[in-house]
Design a protein around this motif. Structure first.
Motif, PDB file in Angstrom:
ATOM      1  N   LEU A  64      41.167  34.827  33.395  1.00  0.00           N
ATOM      2  CA  LEU A  64      39.707  34.711  33.461  1.00  0.00           C
ATOM      3  C   LEU A  64      39.093  35.484  32.299  1.00  0.00           C
ATOM      4  O   LEU A  64      39.761  36.323  31.683  1.00  0.00           O
ATOM      5  CB  LEU A  64      39.194  35.293  34.784  1.00  0.00           C
ATOM      6  N   PRO A  65      37.807  35.218  32.001  1.00  0.00           N
ATOM      7  CA  PRO A  65      37.169  36.006  30.950  1.00  0.00           C
ATOM      8  C   PRO A  65      37.320  37.510  31.208  1.00  0.00           C
ATOM      9  O   PRO A  65      37.280  37.953  32.360  1.00  0.00           O
ATOM     10  CB  PRO A  65      35.705  35.564  31.043  1.00  0.00           C
ATOM     11  N   LEU A  66      37.477  38.250  30.131  1.00  0.00           N
ATOM     12  CA  LEU A  66      37.784  39.680  30.241  1.00  0.00           C
ATOM     13  C   LEU A  66      36.768  40.433  31.104  1.00  0.00           C
ATOM     14  O   LEU A  66      37.130  41.343  31.851  1.00  0.00           O
ATOM     15  CB  LEU A  66      37.821  40.286  28.832  1.00  0.00           C
ATOM     16  N   ASP A  67      35.491  40.047  31.025  1.00  0.00           N
ATOM     17  CA  ASP A  67      34.494  40.798  31.793  1.00  0.00           C
ATOM     18  C   ASP A  67      34.578  40.503  33.298  1.00  0.00           C
ATOM     19  O   ASP A  67      33.859  41.104  34.092  1.00  0.00           O
ATOM     20  CB  ASP A  67      33.076  40.562  31.255  1.00  0.00           C
ATOM     21  N   GLN A  68      35.464  39.589  33.700  1.00  0.00           N
ATOM     22  CA  GLN A  68      35.674  39.326  35.132  1.00  0.00           C
ATOM     23  C   GLN A  68      36.924  40.033  35.664  1.00  0.00           C
ATOM     24  O   GLN A  68      37.420  39.718  36.750  1.00  0.00           O
ATOM     25  CB  GLN A  68      35.768  37.821  35.386  1.00  0.00           C
ATOM     26  N   ALA A  69      37.418  41.001  34.906  1.00  0.00           N
ATOM     27  CA  ALA A  69      38.670  41.675  35.302  1.00  0.00           C
ATOM     28  C   ALA A  69      38.529  42.370  36.661  1.00  0.00           C
ATOM     29  O   ALA A  69      39.480  42.369  37.459  1.00  0.00           O
ATOM     30  CB  ALA A  69      39.086  42.678  34.232  1.00  0.00           C
ATOM     31  N   LEU A  70      37.367  42.954  36.934  1.00  0.00           N
ATOM     32  CA  LEU A  70      37.221  43.684  38.199  1.00  0.00           C
ATOM     33  C   LEU A  70      37.253  42.743  39.415  1.00  0.00           C
ATOM     34  O   LEU A  70      38.065  42.958  40.326  1.00  0.00           O
ATOM     35  CB  LEU A  70      35.944  44.531  38.198  1.00  0.00           C
ATOM     36  N   PRO A  71      36.391  41.712  39.467  1.00  0.00           N
ATOM     37  CA  PRO A  71      36.539  40.799  40.607  1.00  0.00           C
ATOM     38  C   PRO A  71      37.913  40.147  40.653  1.00  0.00           C
ATOM     39  O   PRO A  71      38.465  39.903  41.728  1.00  0.00           O
ATOM     40  CB  PRO A  71      35.434  39.752  40.408  1.00  0.00           C
ATOM     41  N   MET A  72      38.503  39.910  39.501  1.00  0.00           N
ATOM     42  CA  MET A  72      39.849  39.333  39.470  1.00  0.00           C
ATOM     43  C   MET A  72      40.851  40.271  40.135  1.00  0.00           C
ATOM     44  O   MET A  72      41.758  39.834  40.867  1.00  0.00           O
ATOM     45  CB  MET A  72      40.256  39.085  38.015  1.00  0.00           C
ATOM     46  N   PHE A  73      40.715  41.555  39.890  1.00  0.00           N
ATOM     47  CA  PHE A  73      41.592  42.545  40.531  1.00  0.00           C
ATOM     48  C   PHE A  73      41.458  42.449  42.051  1.00  0.00           C
ATOM     49  O   PHE A  73      42.460  42.409  42.773  1.00  0.00           O
ATOM     50  CB  PHE A  73      41.215  43.948  40.033  1.00  0.00           C
TER      51      PHE A  73
END
Lengths: 277, 94
Positions: A64-73
């Motif tokens: 996913l786009p890098l700025d979505q790393a937190l929800p992705m986690f």
């Protein structure tokens, strides 16, 4: 216990804020899941930076786009628990507790269960989870949670900003597959008591309905049982044992459907709930 | 031919009754079924003893306090067919 490896500074900072209060180990000890979130090793990382979620070397979903790393986690951890924690019967349901008794709140995405769980957790109920109800296979009754951050979507973000102004919230991540997402840190008491189980007393199917007064209505148990089975991630894995556990829980609980628009009204109604036993 | 039906024995079915309805688990298929009051009544009759469609319709009508009609016989026949299709009942071997 999750072992996370990431070079993404923003993700490290957000996790440090949202998970403050949870036990942390920096040693290379046993972990249930070994997770890595990092830009994928491809050329295009330089054009449109992305983040890739790996657990034990497996990539369960696309980068996913890098700025979505937190929800992705958070989504990735949910995936790990739902797929690997088969020593529990796992329901797709929020769960909160008061006086040792749990209210299980199954619901489809967008039903308002996370917002309701977050609101109740900031008015005297203990948050076990906004997403995963873990039922012990040992006694078939004890419910455990993880006290992880609540995933708020779209309008719920401002609702909770107003309702729990002092609560810690991540920055808002826009344009995810679920719209705008922010993560809300659970109250300290929920985190401190994360290992404490609760016994099921209520099953409530919530539904956010704008502009209407809150309404709690009994729901037939047979219909509840079918919905619970549909909302269980690993019901089929546990077969007859899964059926027996769910049926015992439905037997033990008062069962309702609940529509609400206002969290204060919802809290009043939940505070009047009485366990059947 | 007039077929007599009974509830399958192996593996045994699991079920729970609430407010006249039944939720039933079939370990052979892994499926969970929701039986409305009429289907639940038929299932409970078959738990007690084997029966054919005509007898099931009569007993179910009695238990539910309704008149037996052609429609009801058809409905019961449909339920029996559905039960058989889901592997919940089997014909009794004479």
């Amino acid at each position: 216990m999750t072992h996370l490896r990431t070079p993404i500074r923003d993700l490290i900072d957000e996790i440090a804020r949202l998970y403050a209060g949870h036990p942390v180990s920096t040693a290379e000890t046993f972990a249930d899941f070994h997770v890595s979130i990092a830009p994928p090793m491809r050329l295009r990382r330089w054009f449109r930076p992305k983040a890739q979620f790996l657990v034990d070397g497996i990539e369960p979903f696309n980068a996913l786009p890098l700025d979505q790393a937190l929800p992705m986690f958070e989504w990735g951890l949910n995936w790990c628990v739902a797929n690997y924690a088969n020593h529990f019967l796992i329901l797709h349901a929020a769960v909160i507790e008061k006086g040792g008794r749990a209210a299980i709140m199954p619901g489809a995405p967008g039903s308002g269960k996370s917002t309701l769980a977050a609101g109740l957790a900031h008015r005297g109920w203990r948050l076990l989870s906004d997403e995963l109800t873990l039922i012990s296979l040992g006694d078939g009754r004890s419910i455990f949670g993880l006290a992880r951050p609540v995933s708020l979507k779209n309008e719920s973000i401002d609702v909770m900003r107003r309702f729990a102004a002092a609560a810690t919230m991540s920055r808002v991540v826009h344009d995810t597959v679920k719209g705008s997402v922010a993560l809300l840190k659970p109250p300290a008491d929920s985190i401190a008591r994360v290992a404490e189980p609760a016994l099921p007393a209520w099953i409530v199917f919530p539904k956010y309905l704008s502009g209407l007064p809150a309404l709690l209505e009994p729901k037939p148990k047979a219909a509840i049982m079918i919905e619970m089975a549909k909302n269980a991630f690993n019901y089929s894995v546990h077969g007859a044992r899964g059926f027996a556990i769910l049926a015992d829980i439905v037997d033990a609980c008062a069962c309702y459907k609940f529509t609400y628009a206002d969290l204060n009204e919802a809290v009043e109604i939940f505070d009047r709930l009485e366990p059947r036993h | 031919m007039h077929t007599i039906w009974r509830v399958v024995r192996e593996p045994p079915l699991l079920w729970r009754a609430w407010e006249g309805e039944i939720v039933l688990y079939n370990d052979a298929s892994g499926d969970t079924h929701h039986l409305d009051p009429l289907a639940a009544e038929i299932f409970e009759i078959l738990l007690e003893r084997p029966a054919g469609v005509e007898e099931l319709a009569e007993l179910a009508a009695q238990a539910l306090g309704v008149e037996i009609t052609t429609d009801m016989r058809d409905t019961v026949a449909g339920i029996v067919t559905r039960f058989q299709g889901h592997g919940l009942i089997e014909p009794v071997q004479e």
